[in-house]
Each structure stands twice: as C-alpha cells, then as structure tokens.
Design an enzyme around this catalytic site. Sequence first.
Site, PDB file in Angstrom:
ATOM      1  N   PRO A 378       3.531   7.577   2.752  1.00 17.19           N
ATOM      2  CA  PRO A 378       4.133   8.815   2.252  1.00 17.19           C
ATOM      3  C   PRO A 378       3.160   9.474   1.282  1.00 17.19           C
ATOM      4  CG  PRO A 378       5.375   6.875   1.491  1.00 17.19           C
ATOM      5  CD  PRO A 378       4.156   6.362   2.186  1.00 17.19           C
ATOM      6  N   ASP A 554      -0.430   7.250  -2.262  1.00 17.51           N
ATOM      7  CA  ASP A 554       0.690   6.646  -1.542  1.00 17.51           C
ATOM      8  C   ASP A 554       1.867   6.594  -2.524  1.00 17.51           C
ATOM      9  OD1 ASP A 554       2.529   4.892  -0.412  1.00 17.51           O
ATOM     10  OD2 ASP A 554       0.992   3.562   0.428  1.00 17.51           O
ATOM     11  N   HIS A 555       2.856   7.396  -2.249  1.00 16.05           N
ATOM     12  CA  HIS A 555       3.943   7.529  -3.221  1.00 16.05           C
ATOM     13  C   HIS A 555       4.811   6.274  -3.318  1.00 16.05           C
ATOM     14  CE1 HIS A 555       6.277   9.512  -6.113  1.00 16.05           C
ATOM     15  NE2 HIS A 555       6.409  10.690  -5.567  1.00 16.05           N
ATOM     16  N   ARG A 556       4.579   5.313  -2.424  1.00 13.83           N
ATOM     17  CA  ARG A 556       5.301   4.041  -2.564  1.00 13.83           C
ATOM     18  C   ARG A 556       4.717   3.238  -3.720  1.00 13.83           C
ATOM     19  NH1 ARG A 556       4.273   1.565   3.179  1.00 13.83           N
ATOM     20  NH2 ARG A 556       2.229   2.227   2.480  1.00 13.83           N
TER      21      ARG A 556
END
Length: 582
Positions: A378, A554-556
């Site tokens: 994401p 990476d928004h995780r």
Amino acid sequence: MSEQDIKVPDLGGADEVEVIELLVSKGDTVEEEDPILTVESDKASVELPSPFAGKITKLSVKVGDTLSEGDVVGTIDTDSAGDGDDDDDSDSDDKEKGKAESEKASDESKDEDTDSDEDQDDKQKEKESDSGKQKSSGKKDGGSRKETVKVPALDGFEDVPVIDINVSEGDEVGVEDPLVTVESDKATMELPSPYAGRIDKILVKEGDKLSEGDDLLEMTVQEDDGGDADDETGGESGSEKVDKAPKEEPEGKSGKDKKQAESSTSEETEGDSTYQMPSPGSKVHAGPAVRKLARELGADLTRVKPSGPKSRILKEDVEGYIRQNLKKAQEGGSVEGAGIPGVKLPDFSQFGEVERQPMSRMMTATATSMHKSWLNVPHVTQFDDADITEMEAFRKSQKQAGEKKGVKLTPLPFILKACAVALAELPQFNVSLDMERKEVVRKKYIHIGIAVDTPHGLMVPVIRDVDQKGLWQLAEEAQELAGKARDKKLKPAEMQGACFSITSLGGIGGTAFTPIVNTPEVAILGLSRADMKPVWDGEAFQPRLLLPLSLSYDHRAVNGADAARFTNLLAQLLGDIRRLLL
Ligand code: CAO
C-alpha cells in the site's frame, strides 16, 4: 409382489465408499440401470445403478453412510416394473444383472482415474455429471419428473443475497435460462436452470441469503433426454442437465438486464468484475468428486482447462491448475482467480502497422518485480523540498579535488549519506515485513540501492554500509556500480541486500514523481531536478536551490507522520551538511 434386495456391486477396487447422494425415494419407479445412489471413494464418484426395473419399496441408507460390496441398500418390487420380468428366472437374472452392474460400477470407477476415451465411458461420465447436487430428487411421473434445483457452487461465496427472481411459478424455462440473480460483494451472478421444464414452486424470495446446496425451486422436467450431442452444445431438449456454474454478470446488472449483459463484450465484463466471464452458453463438465476436490482446493472450475473426453474436467486438471497457480505465486506472477482481472489486448493492427518483439529477460524481471510491489504494497508518497544551496556551493568547490581523484561528486553521495543518517534515526524505515509470521524484521545494517538507468533497462546496484563510508568513497562506489550496471557487469551479490533505495531523475528533469517501493524494502526516495526558487525568509524572497524529494513508503510499516519526519530530517541534513558529521 416380488421383492429383491438392491446390493452394492463390485466397487472397482474400492473397499469402502461413502453415500453422497440419494437419487431416488421410496415409492419411485425406476428402470433397470437407472442410477439410485451416488457414492464416492477417495478416487472417484460413481452412481450405483438399479439392478432391476421396478418400484423402490425400501431405501435403507442415508447420505454419509459407508458402504462395501454386497451391502444391501434397499429393496425393489420387480412386479411393478411391467417389463415382463419373469419371476422364475429371477435368480439367474440376478446373477446376470449383478455381474453387469459390477462391471458397470467398476468401469465407472476406473473411468474417473484412467480418462478413457471410449464412448461407453463417456456416457458413464456424463451420467456421473448428471448426478450433480442440483438434483436432489428425481421422481418420475410418466414422461416427466420432479426435480428440486439446488444452488450451485458460488465460487467460494456463501450467504449471497438474492436480488432478483427471474421466473414465476408456471413459467416454462429452457436449459441455462436464468432463474435467480444473486449478488456477492464482487459480482452479480445468474443461477441458470439446469433443466428445461416448468417451474412448479419457487422456494426462495428476494433478500434470502443463499449458499451452495440450498434448495432454489422445484421443477417438472420433461423425460425426453436430449442425448449426448445436445448435452455438449447446451441444447434445451428434455431433461438434459447442464453445468451448474452460475453465469456471472458485470456488477450492477440485474437479471432483467440480461440481454444487455449478454451483448456486452468480454472485455467490458471483465473490467467490471473480478470473475472471468464464462463464454455465453459455456458450461463445466465435471463429476461430483472433481467438483468436491475443486471446492476443497478453492479452484474455480470455469478457469480449469479440461482434458477429459468431451471437455470433461478431470481431477488431474484441477490439480494441474492449482499447481500452476502455486508456481506462479511463488515466482511472483499474477495468479489466475486472485481477483485481478486480466488485460485483454485489442488487435492493434486494425489501427495501424505494428511490430511485435519479445521482451528481454531484464524487462520481464523488472515488470514482474514492479507488479509484485505495486500489488503487495500500500503505497503513499510524501513530497518535500530540501534547500541545497549551500550543499551545492560546497560540492562545486570540490570539483578540482574530484578531478584529481578521478571521481565526479554529484549530489547523490550527499543524499546517500543523509539517508543513512535518517535511517539510523528513524529505524522504522529500515525494516521488512514478514506477513506470514507477523513479524517485523529490523536491520542492523544500512545498505542502499541506487536505481540506474541503462540501455537494457533499470538496474539497482547496492552500496553496502553507507553509514560507515565517506562522501568520496560513496561517490566512487556509485560511479563504479552505475558503470558496471550499464556494461552489464554487475554480480548478483552487488544487487542484493538493500534496506532502502534512491532513484534519482535529477540529472534528467521533472519536479516530482511517485517511485514504487522496491519490496521487501519499505521505502524509496525519488529525487527530481533541483531548481532555483524564490523562498520567503520572513523579510524578502531569496533565490534558493531547492531539491524536490518524493518519498514513497509502505504504509503497513511506516505511518504518514514518520514519513513527514523522514523528509523533514533529510531537508535539514541537506540544508546544512555539517549535520551529517554529527
Ligand atoms: N538536480 C539537478 N541536477 C542534478 C541532480 C538533481 N537532483 N542530480 C544530478 N544532477 C546533475 C549532476 O550534478 C550532473 O551534473 P554535472 O555533470 O553538471 O555535475 C548531472 O546531473 C548528471 O548526473 P548523473 O546522473 O551522471 O549522476 P548522479 O550521481 O546524479 O546519478 C545515477 C547517478 C546512476 C543515479 C544516474 O545516472 C541515473 O541512472 N539516474 C536514473 C535513475 C532512474 O532511471 N530512475 C528511475 C527509476 S524508476 O523507473
């Protein structure tokens, strides 16, 4: 009344089988060889045929029972057959028929495993298919019989609501006419009629939630069997029964819009739904054992290429399909049925002259890894500017020194160094996510990849231990690795182990872009061309050299606030390079 036991015949090598379906009820009249039960071994599903014509007087088994050869499953009154069966001959008839029955069951069982091409085998296989779970009862009534139509496999979905009933009681329908429209969260599907006949009773209403095997409606089906040829073409004659796979429609199209949906192109359809639309009139030929296996393995039978006679899907086909998808997944390719619609290409030559060239291995590898990252990560991109006016003044002051060393000092080594400091200060950027084990892998080293544009494609060599190296060494290594990349001389080890990447388009141009994270890294810094811009210092606009930073992450693994802190820190470090020494 002459009652005969109905016994389980030779099961073609299987010691025990499980009853998976009762095809007749007490009181039903059957012909000799009519299927009465479907049983399943670990290898195949077969229908046990009635050894006699007559009326079923007792059925002593139920679904789930385990049977072996010789077990009595019920009794039949052969006097009711009216087919001239001679009681006196019943013993010898028994033997003859028992033998025929044994051979038949044995053939059927082997058939599933051996994929024989013989016509007889085909018929047995077709029969096996016809015993699918939509047919829960097959009561005969002269030239017609009653059938309860059940909900077919819904591609793994359960509890899908009915959004439209496409028929009314008393309607005459043909094979594959839509009966009911259901809607999953991915697509709208029409449940087609497996028979031609009359709708007697609709057992569901709008809003009901359906799962595979639920009763849908009752029908009277004409006993006029359409035969093999019709069966293959989806003709509508008689009691012919076809595949149970629902017809899927683009989202938002109800059964009432069927005509419109059918006239739409497959490209349109695929674009609207994650399903692959079966071609109009297409159906899946597979026996219950194969369907069961497909359900267990999560295989969508409409996507499995059949290799059996008359386009029947065999167990091997399902296994092969799963193997192929597993392999693709391991190689990082896109997996069929994974919810990603394929892109159908038009015939470009209709628009003008075209030429096709095979993709190079490097281009294929880059495409695969970009696609993998794009689909798995994401992405968010944080933009900022770094004031590098002083840094550039210093860099230019080192030009002669660089010439002496034979090294060109571009902005890149400064940025490498600033990134190493930022990665040490914000270690949440120096991680990889192990989603399988639900772990964060924290790295105690700082290796940075640099994207290099080469005539053969994009390559990303890695500079190791950036935090431990000086600007000249970084400049030298970057230059050397970029040269090797362009000459195709990089060793695999020189392209592995990066914690973070930098992609610099500054030498080319542009104001900002959104780089793709080089997974399993969790962030990548994009650099665009530095430009002189007026910057307000509180009293006046000053001309300053601003370097645009584009940090994709990476928004995780990283949250937006940390991303802003990261670019902010980079801007401070590059704004005053003395801080790189602290
Ligand atoms: N702003 C303004 N000028 C810049 C700059 C920036 N951000 N970055 C570099 N420059 C200047 C350099 O100073 C140099 O100018 P001088 O010759 O006057 O000193 C000139 O641009 C060319 O620099 P360079 O590209 O040779 O060297 P570099 O260290 O900046 O970059 C490398 C090295 C390997 C990163 C670069 O050559 C390259 O291949 N870039 C493309 C990367 C790429 O394709 N990324 C996309 C990946 S995703 O598709």
